[in-house]
Design an enzyme around this catalytic site. Structure first.
Site, PDB file in Angstrom:
ATOM      1  N   ARG A 187      -4.863  15.839  15.797  1.00 44.79           N
ATOM      2  CA  ARG A 187      -4.423  15.835  17.142  1.00 44.79           C
ATOM      3  C   ARG A 187      -3.713  17.080  17.594  1.00 44.79           C
ATOM      4  O   ARG A 187      -3.952  17.625  18.746  1.00 44.79           O
ATOM      5  CB  ARG A 187      -3.551  14.620  17.290  1.00 44.79           C
ATOM      6  CG  ARG A 187      -4.255  13.278  17.087  1.00 44.79           C
ATOM      7  CD  ARG A 187      -3.453  12.088  17.173  1.00 44.79           C
ATOM      8  NE  ARG A 187      -2.467  12.343  16.027  1.00 44.79           N
ATOM      9  CZ  ARG A 187      -1.545  11.108  15.534  1.00 44.79           C
ATOM     10  NH1 ARG A 187      -1.533  10.233  16.207  1.00 44.79           N
ATOM     11  NH2 ARG A 187      -0.819  11.491  14.298  1.00 44.79           N
ATOM     12  N   GLY A 191     -11.696   9.653  11.964  1.00 44.20           N
ATOM     13  CA  GLY A 191     -13.060   9.020  12.227  1.00 44.20           C
ATOM     14  C   GLY A 191     -12.922   7.789  13.353  1.00 44.20           C
ATOM     15  O   GLY A 191     -13.835   7.925  14.249  1.00 44.20           O
ATOM     16  N   HIS A 211     -10.854   6.480  -2.214  1.00 47.41           N
ATOM     17  CA  HIS A 211     -10.959   5.685  -0.866  1.00 47.41           C
ATOM     18  C   HIS A 211     -11.981   4.574  -1.251  1.00 47.41           C
ATOM     19  O   HIS A 211     -12.542   4.195  -0.175  1.00 47.41           O
ATOM     20  CB  HIS A 211     -11.422   6.630   0.280  1.00 47.41           C
ATOM     21  CG  HIS A 211     -10.470   7.903   0.693  1.00 47.41           C
ATOM     22  ND1 HIS A 211     -10.834   9.087   0.921  1.00 47.41           N
ATOM     23  CD2 HIS A 211      -9.102   7.668   0.663  1.00 47.41           C
ATOM     24  CE1 HIS A 211      -9.820   9.477   1.068  1.00 47.41           C
ATOM     25  NE2 HIS A 211      -8.930   8.919   1.206  1.00 47.41           N
ATOM     26  N   ASN A 251       0.855  -1.032   0.074  1.00 48.85           N
ATOM     27  CA  ASN A 251       0.099  -0.091  -0.012  1.00 48.85           C
ATOM     28  C   ASN A 251       0.966   1.291   0.126  1.00 48.85           C
ATOM     29  O   ASN A 251       1.275   1.782   1.146  1.00 48.85           O
ATOM     30  CB  ASN A 251      -1.001  -0.132   1.119  1.00 48.85           C
ATOM     31  CG  ASN A 251      -2.079   1.080   1.160  1.00 48.85           C
ATOM     32  OD1 ASN A 251      -1.901   2.070   0.544  1.00 48.85           O
ATOM     33  ND2 ASN A 251      -2.938   0.752   1.985  1.00 48.85           N
ATOM     34  N   ARG A 290      -2.422  -1.592  -3.964  1.00 45.88           N
ATOM     35  CA  ARG A 290      -3.490  -0.263  -3.957  1.00 45.88           C
ATOM     36  C   ARG A 290      -2.978   0.668  -5.072  1.00 45.88           C
ATOM     37  O   ARG A 290      -1.828   0.942  -4.965  1.00 45.88           O
ATOM     38  CB  ARG A 290      -3.564   0.131  -2.632  1.00 45.88           C
ATOM     39  CG  ARG A 290      -4.479   1.505  -2.584  1.00 45.88           C
ATOM     40  CD  ARG A 290      -4.428   2.253  -1.134  1.00 45.88           C
ATOM     41  NE  ARG A 290      -5.194   3.525  -1.306  1.00 45.88           N
ATOM     42  CZ  ARG A 290      -4.596   4.638  -1.003  1.00 45.88           C
ATOM     43  NH1 ARG A 290      -3.182   4.957  -0.739  1.00 45.88           N
ATOM     44  NH2 ARG A 290      -5.110   5.734  -1.106  1.00 45.88           N
ATOM     45  N   ASN A 293      -5.792  12.140   6.886  1.00 51.92           N
ATOM     46  CA  ASN A 293      -5.016  13.159   6.257  1.00 51.92           C
ATOM     47  C   ASN A 293      -5.991  13.676   4.915  1.00 51.92           C
ATOM     48  O   ASN A 293      -6.198  14.758   4.650  1.00 51.92           O
ATOM     49  CB  ASN A 293      -3.713  12.952   5.850  1.00 51.92           C
ATOM     50  CG  ASN A 293      -3.020  14.010   5.349  1.00 51.92           C
ATOM     51  OD1 ASN A 293      -3.110  15.199   6.139  1.00 51.92           O
ATOM     52  ND2 ASN A 293      -2.487  14.062   4.255  1.00 51.92           N
ATOM     53  N   GLY A 294      -6.371  12.476   4.160  1.00 51.84           N
ATOM     54  CA  GLY A 294      -7.425  12.797   2.989  1.00 51.84           C
ATOM     55  C   GLY A 294      -8.878  12.336   3.674  1.00 51.84           C
ATOM     56  O   GLY A 294      -9.003  11.438   4.425  1.00 51.84           O
ATOM     57  N   ARG A 351      -5.217  19.582   2.284  1.00 46.88           N
ATOM     58  CA  ARG A 351      -5.835  19.770   1.087  1.00 46.88           C
ATOM     59  C   ARG A 351      -7.255  20.882   1.358  1.00 46.88           C
ATOM     60  O   ARG A 351      -7.790  20.683   2.160  1.00 46.88           O
ATOM     61  CB  ARG A 351      -6.523  18.609   0.315  1.00 46.88           C
ATOM     62  CG  ARG A 351      -5.211  17.708  -0.193  1.00 46.88           C
ATOM     63  CD  ARG A 351      -5.631  16.512  -0.779  1.00 46.88           C
ATOM     64  NE  ARG A 351      -5.058  15.279  -0.514  1.00 46.88           N
ATOM     65  CZ  ARG A 351      -5.378  14.264  -0.639  1.00 46.88           C
ATOM     66  NH1 ARG A 351      -6.363  13.921  -0.961  1.00 46.88           N
ATOM     67  NH2 ARG A 351      -4.494  13.120  -0.247  1.00 46.88           N
ATOM     68  N   GLU A 408      -7.813  -1.549   4.968  1.00 49.64           N
ATOM     69  CA  GLU A 408      -7.481  -1.630   3.444  1.00 49.64           C
ATOM     70  C   GLU A 408      -6.752  -2.672   3.173  1.00 49.64           C
ATOM     71  O   GLU A 408      -7.122  -3.345   2.039  1.00 49.64           O
ATOM     72  CB  GLU A 408      -6.917  -0.174   3.117  1.00 49.64           C
ATOM     73  CG  GLU A 408      -7.838   1.080   2.885  1.00 49.64           C
ATOM     74  CD  GLU A 408      -6.999   2.088   2.497  1.00 49.64           C
ATOM     75  OE1 GLU A 408      -7.635   2.754   1.785  1.00 49.64           O
ATOM     76  OE2 GLU A 408      -5.971   2.332   2.829  1.00 49.64           O
TER      77      GLU A 408
END
Length: 403
Positions: A289, A337, A185, A7, A97, A216-217, A246, A388
């Site tokens: 954080r 999340g 995603h 990945n 991935r 982060n995304g 972003r 993932e």
């Protein structure tokens, strides 16, 4: 059967080795590695661990060596006295991935020279991600020739979106050139949908879900009967929610204005992708954080960044809801999340009119793969750990078995 998963991201890489037991991929890897190419200017952080053990450091490489410099890491799996699987043939398949598969790939696909060439041609659509995936594919092809490799595309899950959700209100000729919403995603959105059905003990075919991949995304997906009917990311991973660095969606007129003021395309690209989002608004960090810690210390711009993140998240959850005839569950996944109780609490605040009500004790208790709703809530709120790598291994197994 043993399946190695690669990945690769723009600045990091994760890898896991899975074993198929009684026809199913064991959820606990035999071996894992995590690589951070941005750890220090002259040092890459490489850590590995075997099942049941802790993380240990692996000899570092210069960051500029990139993924090709990780050859000794992968070779350590089948070479040397302490090799986990002596002999490269002990690995039966390698899953990768790949962020962007364009419109061509709607399912996991065994890699051939043509597939490899297509992934390279799609680099302009995911310039920070597809090159890393391609480098990993070529490295493992060199290190373990003859072992089948499978590409699992982040965009594939969203390829069944209806045209009204997939196309932009631009000249139709642009759509014919491939300019459309692809979504990303997808590997985790699809996994979360299947895992939600298990947790709710209901058939996936009857569920209406909104899955929130927040890291982060960040992206959302509206899922009806196991299929994506809308998502927040689009032609690139830049569209949609506010993210770590972003911007997410902004008025395109702002970008035209900056270009007319003399800003270069390269500078605009850098600002939108690397200097915006939580980092740009707070002026501190792209890490939620850090933003939360600064909020507690009274940092006003950190508080603004958090409020803006929540406002845009709630707004686009509402947008996803309009594509479903009801909502059975709201799912939180990804680094933010799964780990940020304040984000979940703020997102779900005052949504009782939708049937959403979370239990503050359950929410604060580091939940994993569970329901954090109050017992009488009409809409369930789930926290699901992203898996993932396991999902990639499972897809890889299915491809090799012809499913």
């Amino acid at each position: 059967m043993n399946i190695l998963v690669i990945n690769a991201g723009s600045s990091s890489l994760k890898s896991s080795l899975f074993q198929v037991v009684e026809g199913k991929v064991d959820a606990t890897p035999l071996w894992q590695a995590q690589v951070d190419f941005t750890y220090r200017p002259e040092e890459t952080l490489i850590q590995t661990r075997r099942r049941g053990g802790g993380w240990v450091s692996f000899p570092s490489i210069p960051p500029q060596a990139g993924i090709n410099g990780l050859a000794p890491l992968f070779q350590s799996l089948w070479q040397g006295e302490e090799a986990l699987l002596p002999g490269a043939k002990a690995i039966d398949a390698i899953g990768h991935r790949v962020v962007h598969g364009g419109s061509l790939y709607q399912r996991p696909t065994q890699i051939s020279p043509i597939v490899e060439q297509t992934i390279e041609q799609l680099i302009p659509l995911a310039p920070a991600h597809n090159p890393a995936a391609l480098e990993g594919i070529r490295l493992l092809g060199h290190l373990a020739p003859g072992i089948p490799q499978v590409a699992v595309f982040d965009t594939a899950f969203h390829q069944q979106m209806p045209a009204a959700a997939a196309l932009y209100p631009l000249p139709y000729a642009w759509a014919e050139q491939g300019i459309r919403r692809y979504g990303f995603h997808g590997i985790n959105h699809e996994y979360c949908a299947r895992r939600a059905a298990e947790l709710l003990n209901r058939p996936l075919s009857e569920l209406r879900l909104i899955t929130c991949h927040l890291g982060n995304g960040c992206s959302l997906a509206a899922i009806r009967g196991g299929k994506s009917v809308d998502t927040t990311m689009g032609y690139t991973p830049l569209e949609g929610l506010m993210m770590g660095s972003r911007s997410g969606s902004v008025d395109p007129g702002i970008l035209i204005h900056q270009l007319r003021q003399g800003m270069s395309v390269e500078e605009l690209d850098r600002i939108l992708n690397r200097e915006s989002g939580l980092k740009g608004v707070s002026g501190l960090s792209s890490d939620m954080r850090t933003v939360l810690e600064a909020m507690e210390a009274g940092h006003k711009r950190a508080e603004l960044a958090f409020d803006l993140f929540i406002h845009r998240l709630r707004s686009q959850i509402g947008s996803m809801l309009m594509n479903l005839d009801r909502l059975d569950a709201l799912v939180f996944s990804g680094g933010i999340g799964e780990n940020s109780a304040p984000v979940r609490a703020a997102t779900c605040a005052d949504l009782g009119f939708l049937g959403i009500q979370i239990d503050p004790v359950l929410n604060a208790g580091s939940p994993r793969n569970c329901d954090i709703s109050t017992f009488d809530a009409a809409v369930r709120v789930l926290v699901i750990s992203a898996q993932e790598d396991w999902a990639i291994a499972t897809a890889c197994q299915a491809v090799l078995q012809g499913e």
